[in-house]
Design an enzyme around this catalytic site. Sequence first.
Site, PDB file in Angstrom:
ATOM      1  CG  ASP A 126      -1.950  -1.120   1.163  1.00 43.98           C
ATOM      2  OD1 ASP A 126      -2.040  -1.778   0.110  1.00 43.98           O
ATOM      3  OD2 ASP A 126      -2.643  -1.350   2.172  1.00 43.98           O
ATOM      4  N   GLY A 127       2.011   1.224   0.650  1.00 45.19           N
ATOM      5  CA  GLY A 127       2.890   2.389   0.660  1.00 45.19           C
ATOM      6  C   GLY A 127       3.394   2.737  -0.727  1.00 45.19           C
ATOM      7  CB  ALA A 156      -4.623   3.898   6.406  1.00 40.27           C
ATOM      8  CG  LEU A 182      -8.980  -0.164  10.979  1.00 45.25           C
ATOM      9  CD1 LEU A 182     -10.465  -0.221  11.275  1.00 45.25           C
ATOM     10  CD2 LEU A 182      -8.608  -1.188   9.910  1.00 45.25           C
ATOM     11  CB  SER A 183      -4.381   2.331  13.729  1.00 44.00           C
ATOM     12  OG  SER A 183      -3.938   1.441  12.727  1.00 44.00           O
TER      13      SER A 183
END
Length: 450
Positions: free
Chosen positions: A191-192, A323, A326-327
């Site tokens: 994803d990065g 990302a 969510l955390s």
Amino acid sequence: MSFRLHSQRCPRLPSKRVPSIQLARSFSSSPRTLELRSINELPDRVRPEYSLIPDSKLLNLGWREKNPPRNILLIKKPGVGAVRIALLEFARHIHETYPHMNIILEPAVAAALHTEVPFPIYTLPPAPSRSPFPYTIETFPRTPQTSPSTANSPFISTSDPNLPGNELYSLPSTDHPYHSKVDLLATFGGDGTILHAASLFATTGYVPPFLSFSMGTLGFLGEWAWKDYRQGLSAVIESGCKVLRRGRIKVGLYNVKENTRVKDEIDTNAEGHRRTWHAMNEVVLHRGLQAHLVNVSVHINNRLLTTAVADGLILSTPTGSTAYSLSSGGPVLHPSVKALLLTPICPRSLSFRPLVMPHDEDIALRVSDKKIVEVSVDGRRWGALEGGGETEVRVRGEVLEKEDDQWKGGIPCIKGPGKGKVRQDGGEGDGWVGGLKGVLKFNYAFGEED
């Protein structure tokens, strides 16, 4: 306790010839193999053609006047041998199967790999002395952006810029060669890597289709497994694939009293025109290195909603909902939902819950006290704002629209046959459900196996 370093003579190994990375010597006007060429020699990009699919959130991808893509930009995850081998294999496959296509690499990658393929590689040229976008290869291994300049910038320096991650994040100008030359983009990583590729087109509304191969540590956004690379490329070239346009958010820095956008050297192109910056995942205001909480006021359509006392605030897209948001306890949104997500980071008040708002709301974030707040865009440091309420960050969802018979806005992601071991069942199978279960392990019991 003291430490002593002992030196010892080591047998001299034969030196291995390393190709020079001075791009100025690699460019040549004479035809030969193993060469680097300037991206400016390529023909202008061919814009894709998208058509609506009845009762579907996806679009069909085609090419205008049956002109297939000619210029493809390959972006790889740095420092991984398997990814490097995959990129070379993909480049050779393109040259053998579609010889009309030209391969573009980022400068540092092109300098390292161009001697390993028997065909020309195109990349950004060395910077002339007065170039409006000074390209170099110093920011290994990513494509450098326009040089940060803080002479007239509203941002202030808060930390050592030489430390990794503390450099100011600036975006390519509106007349960047990638914007006018790239027909198709392929990523090799996680994803990065996709976020980095998206940042290269953060100042344009016309983003080329993304063909993403999942070769990273997470790969929630990656649609294609590497083993299917021939099938994926064939589907794109022959107009046999579907596309999901992932919405972005527009970011701007404004003067509160004058209600005008702040103009600085980073925020303008060579002609002095102001640019619109877009983020694929999120914009974050956070306390940075400070030990204390910060006060950030949230205004929606010029009305004060609340003043958050927290470590920071996250404004994310539906794509970014899986990302940082969510955390921090935010919900998961489907990428086709037209919404903005406001998530607090460790708020003092337990009643401050995440909010989901329409994407066309005007949201402003303003530092209420005299403290300094760091601003990050898609995981990269954008700058730091000093409190006092004179300057605010404004965010609004990007509108996906048709302009001059062309789709504008968002990031068109080419849908793959699925990912993970979870079978996609029901609907059109856009991979989101399979990704939640197979990658994020949604609602898995502790210790449960696949």
